[in-house]
Design an enzyme around this catalytic site. Structure first.
Site, mmCIF file in Angstrom:
data_model
loop_
_atom_site.group_PDB
_atom_site.id
_atom_site.type_symbol
_atom_site.label_atom_id
_atom_site.label_comp_id
_atom_site.label_asym_id
_atom_site.label_seq_id
_atom_site.Cartn_x
_atom_site.Cartn_y
_atom_site.Cartn_z
ATOM 1 N N ASP A 13 44.705 37.771 56.960
ATOM 2 C CA ASP A 13 45.462 36.175 57.005
ATOM 3 C C ASP A 13 44.392 35.575 55.878
ATOM 4 O OD1 ASP A 13 46.675 36.888 59.263
ATOM 5 O OD2 ASP A 13 45.198 37.156 60.485
ATOM 6 N N LYS A 16 47.369 36.223 51.407
ATOM 7 C CA LYS A 16 48.039 37.318 50.511
ATOM 8 C C LYS A 16 49.331 36.887 50.295
ATOM 9 C CE LYS A 16 46.358 40.336 53.763
ATOM 10 N NZ LYS A 16 45.879 39.651 54.562
ATOM 11 N N GLY A 40 51.477 39.636 58.559
ATOM 12 C CA GLY A 40 52.008 38.732 58.662
ATOM 13 C C GLY A 40 51.830 37.710 57.269
ATOM 14 N N HIS A 41 52.704 38.121 56.915
ATOM 15 C CA HIS A 41 52.685 37.045 55.086
ATOM 16 C C HIS A 41 53.648 35.736 54.923
ATOM 17 C CE1 HIS A 41 50.722 41.462 53.894
ATOM 18 N NE2 HIS A 41 50.427 40.424 54.777
ATOM 19 N N GLN A 223 46.197 43.102 56.016
ATOM 20 C CA GLN A 223 44.890 43.190 56.399
ATOM 21 C C GLN A 223 43.410 43.023 55.226
ATOM 22 O OE1 GLN A 223 46.424 46.063 57.596
ATOM 23 N NE2 GLN A 223 48.296 44.583 58.678
#
Ligand code: GDP
Ligand code: IMO
Ligand code: MG
Length: 438
Positions: A13, A16, A40-41, A223
């Site tokens: 988080d 990225k 989750g991006h 990650q």
């Protein structure tokens, strides 16, 4: 050439998604190489926000080649839902290619992930319960179902039977779960296969062709280094390797195809889920970082644990990745503080000082952060676009970080929007110039 890897340098988080979207403008393709929809991006463009879990963060550029590499584990239902929702928002997803060798998350993986966590009780990892661990376990056990298997009913059914057989005991509590019915599961996954067929490809060959043609390829990690299954805070890790070294294996290219390795770090630290976090704050300052930084999980919505920047862990991440550039995100969140603290070493239970990340789990679990105080700044950074726009305190903080880890800062995030970014001279020199030249 060139290949540019983007990796998380903390516990995930780090931002990225935003950085990948930004660099994708100067590239020809974006490829995901590990993880799954535990990721989750987030990308913010104007008043629009996008949350991507499986699809690479280059998808918002029309015609950009986006690839889900062989190292990713795919929940096909989540992928199809993500494709549908992007299409519904007018995004052209025709350029997406999915490795035929990527492994599939099956209904039993999700059930086993949750059951495993329940069984661990107070020792649980705090996984996203998306089936990631059990899917990678099946891959290693050679019981995995791959994307290519979706295209052959007989093979698919045979492989599901073989994969479920050794799990009979652990799946017994779910005997009546309709998602585990062999016929239903096979039919459902065949339907997924029909939906995804047009995107399935030999993606490593595609990568070679692009690199041979001199195109710029971004390899997007999920990650972060400290969640790496080999080098992270095991067992409180994910089940893949979010390090730059895995970008090659997870896409099917060789190490010499990588030119740049960009590590992304927040200006402070967060972590979702359980496990050691030496610089964690349990006080009002921790709460302030969570509130100001909007630190709630993109995938699960869980509040993120917060703490000061941990330079012991960040230096370790820089070494593990041979990071060539550092991106510091969310610097804006620290505005308004008189003093900022950073962790420069750990203190062990017996009083020993650790400048380097301790390899032993028991030692690590009992360390506390030794903090050093630096000056802060009052100004809001949201409108800063150049280094000279930044207040002295912010520039000194960045210099301190770069000096300590020995990697130049290329980019600084001063807000979630893609324009809320400051390029340093080092950043422009390493990326924009070569990309524009090629
Ligand atoms: P990822 O998983 O590494 O892509 O990061 P996430 O998207 O899960 O979490 C990062 C969050 O921070 C998202 O909500 C982003 O919109 C936001 N973000 C990214 N960069 C910045 C920044 O420089 N400043 C602020 N305030 N927010 C940012
Ligand atoms: P992105 O790509 C932050 C964490 C989970 C848990 C551990 C294992 O958005 O940075 P898993 O479901 O992978 O078996 O969970 O890893 N985790 C993440 N934390 N960001 C992520 O992804 C994460 N993906 C997994 O919270 O602690
Ligand atoms: Mg995330």
């Amino acid at each position: 050439m060139p290949g540019i890897v983007i990796v998380g340098a903390q516990w995930g988080d780090e931002g990225k998604g935003k950085i990948t979207d930004l660099l994708a403008e100067h590239s020809d393709a974006v490829v995901r190489f590990q993880g799954g929809n535990n990721a989750g991006h987030t990308i913010v463009r104007g008043d629009q926000e996008w949350k991507l879990h499986l699809i690479p963060s280059g998808i918002l550029y029309p015609g950009k080649r986006c690839v889900i590499g062989n190292g990713v584990v795919i929940d096909p239902k989540v992928l199809i839902d993500e494709l549908d929702s992007l299409r519904a928002r007018g995004v052209d997803v025709g350029g997406l290619r999915i490795s035929a060798n990527a492994h599939l998350i099956m209904p039993y993986h999700m059930l086993l992930d949750s059951a495993g966590e329940v069984k661990l009780g107070s020792l649980q990892i705090g996984t996203t319960r998306r089936g990631i661990g059990p899917c990678y376990a099946d891959k290693a056990a050679r019981l995995g179902i791959r994307v290519q298997d979706l295209l052959d009913e007989k093979i698919l059914k045979k492989k599901i039977v073989a994969a479920m057989e050794p799990k009979r005991l652990s799946l017994r509590p779910f005997e009546k779960d309709p998602s585990l019915d062999l016929h239903t599961m096979t039919e459902e996954y065949l339907t997924f296969g029909h939906r995804l067929e047009q995107h399935i490809a030999d993606t490593s060959k595609l990568m070679w062709q692009m690199l041979d043609a001199g195109e710029t390829v971004i390899l997007e990690g999920a990650q972060g280094a400290m969640l790496d299954i080999d080098h992270g805070t095991y067992p409180f890790v994910t089940s893949s390797n979010p390090l730059a070294g895995a970008a090659c294996v997870g896409t099917g290219i060789g190490p010499k195809a990588i030119d740049e390795i960009w590590g992304i770090s927040k200006a402070y630290t967060t972590r979702v889920g359980a496990g050691p976090f030496p610089s964690e704050l349990h006080d009002a300052m921790g709460e302030r970082l969570r509130e100001r930084g909007g630190e709630f999980g993109t995938t699960t919505g869980r509040p993120r644990r917060t703490g000061w920047l941990d330079l012991v862990a960040l230096r370790y991440a820089a070494r593990l990745n041979t990071m060539t550039s550092l991106v510091v995100t969310k610097l804006d969140v620290l505005s308004g503080l008189d003093r900022i603290q950073v962790c420069l070493s750990y203190r062990g239970a017996d009083g020993a000082e650790f400048d380097d990340f301790p390899y032993h789990q028991t030692v690590l679990h009992h360390t506390t952060a030794e903090l050093t105080e630096l000056g802060g700044w009052k100004e809001d950074l949201g409108e800063c676009r150049t280094m000279s726009d930044l207040p002295d305190g912010a520039r000194e903080y960045l210099d301190f970080i770069a000096d300590h880890i020995g990697v130049p800062v290329a980019l600084i995030g001063v807000g979630p929007g893609r324009e809320q970014t400051v390029w340093t001279d080092a950043g422009r020199a390493t990326l924009i110039a070569p990309a524009v030249r090629s």
